[in-house]
Scaffold this active site. Sequence first.
Site, short mmCIF file in Angstrom:
data_model
loop_
_atom_site.label_atom_id
_atom_site.label_comp_id
_atom_site.label_asym_id
_atom_site.label_seq_id
_atom_site.Cartn_x
_atom_site.Cartn_y
_atom_site.Cartn_z
N TYR A 123 -12.62 1.90 -5.33
CA TYR A 123 -12.97 2.26 -3.95
C TYR A 123 -14.24 1.56 -3.50
O TYR A 123 -14.98 2.07 -2.65
CB TYR A 123 -13.14 3.78 -3.84
CG TYR A 123 -11.90 4.59 -4.12
CD1 TYR A 123 -10.62 4.02 -4.08
CD2 TYR A 123 -11.99 5.94 -4.44
CE1 TYR A 123 -9.50 4.77 -4.35
CE2 TYR A 123 -10.85 6.70 -4.71
CZ TYR A 123 -9.62 6.11 -4.66
OH TYR A 123 -8.48 6.85 -4.93
N LYS A 168 -9.55 3.37 -19.45
CA LYS A 168 -8.35 2.63 -19.85
C LYS A 168 -8.79 1.32 -20.49
O LYS A 168 -8.36 0.21 -20.13
CB LYS A 168 -7.46 2.39 -18.62
CG LYS A 168 -6.05 1.92 -18.95
CD LYS A 168 -5.23 2.93 -19.72
CE LYS A 168 -3.81 2.42 -19.91
NZ LYS A 168 -3.05 3.24 -20.88
N ASP A 199 -4.18 7.98 -19.08
CA ASP A 199 -2.80 8.48 -19.07
C ASP A 199 -2.62 9.60 -20.09
O ASP A 199 -1.98 10.62 -19.82
CB ASP A 199 -1.80 7.35 -19.31
CG ASP A 199 -2.20 6.41 -20.43
OD1 ASP A 199 -3.33 6.55 -20.98
OD2 ASP A 199 -1.41 5.52 -20.78
N ASP A 223 -10.46 10.68 -9.07
CA ASP A 223 -9.76 11.18 -7.88
C ASP A 223 -8.41 11.77 -8.28
O ASP A 223 -8.04 12.89 -7.89
CB ASP A 223 -9.57 10.02 -6.91
CG ASP A 223 -9.11 10.45 -5.53
OD1 ASP A 223 -9.01 11.67 -5.29
OD2 ASP A 223 -8.84 9.58 -4.70
N ASP A 227 -7.15 16.04 -8.56
CA ASP A 227 -6.02 16.68 -7.87
C ASP A 227 -5.08 17.33 -8.87
O ASP A 227 -4.48 18.38 -8.59
CB ASP A 227 -5.28 15.65 -7.01
CG ASP A 227 -5.94 15.45 -5.65
OD1 ASP A 227 -7.11 15.86 -5.51
OD2 ASP A 227 -5.31 14.89 -4.75
#
Length: 327
Positions: A123, A168, A199, A223, A227
């Site tokens: 971002y 990652k 993951d 982010d 959620d």
Amino acid sequence: MKVAIIPGDGIGKEVLPAALSVLDVFGVDIEKVPLEIGFGKWEKTGSAITDDDIALIKQCDCVLFGAITTVPDPDYKSVLVRIRKELDLYANIRPFTPLKKVKLPCAKKFDFVIVRENTEGMYSGVEELHEDVAYSTRIITRKGSTRIAEKACKIAKMRKKQLTIVHKANVLKSDSFFRDVCTGVAKKNDIRYNEMFVDAMAYDMILHPEKYDVIVTTNLFGDILSDEAAAMVGGLGLCPSANIGDKYAFFEPIHGSAPDIAGKGIANPIAAILSVKMMLEWAGFNAEAKTIGQAVNNVLDNGIVTPDLGGSYSTLDVSNAITKLIR
């Protein structure tokens, strides 16, 4: 304390006034500075946020925000990304612990905090859009990684001194860099740490949420995981967040503007009210913040909830019940 009040769009215009009604009960010496920012302003003026808005926000100590609508228009620039960058709000902090009487997909007890780097990564806003290709540049800096790791360690010291670094690094060299900086900061602060690929973390966080305490990660990963965690505690309508910098702070529910229910008076105000709680904690009003937490749990315990939690009460019903308990 001077607070910029930004309802934003959609249900932000409903949940923020509800949250302010709870704040007003305490009579705390706060000067409120109202601003119109967001998609509605963009439709009217062509600008969702202006330089004058930023200047006015910088005259305040912090921001209390409702919700924002974003649109896939190349001329529409993200309001939140700009505010985070302009105020250097590098740490996004989202606590997750089940509240009373909320039906949960996971029966296990858990209490963890996601500390997300907030100003760079995917971002960063460095993008190019061409006819046949688009580029988004992922920027991970030593400064950004160090200070988010320091913030996570500071929070961990007040909890269980346990840190999970999510990355990652097996695929992305930028994540190897982030991981190495974070592990170095954790060692320096004498914080126990472990690592998880993002993951695997998304999977294990659902199966074994009790294992985690403070989780630190990059912007996009934080982010997404936030959620996911919101679903684990009962929904986005229950989840507050803080965006913290060295000088300023910004508090908001993590839900969006929900245009499908905007104007119906049924939006859940709990996330906005708990964002007020986080703001009061940041400002040192700990007794008032604790009172809000207790009142929210008592109202939920009494079944006074909006339709998203299976109830039939309105936004104002819930906030009025909380203010009544506090009084």
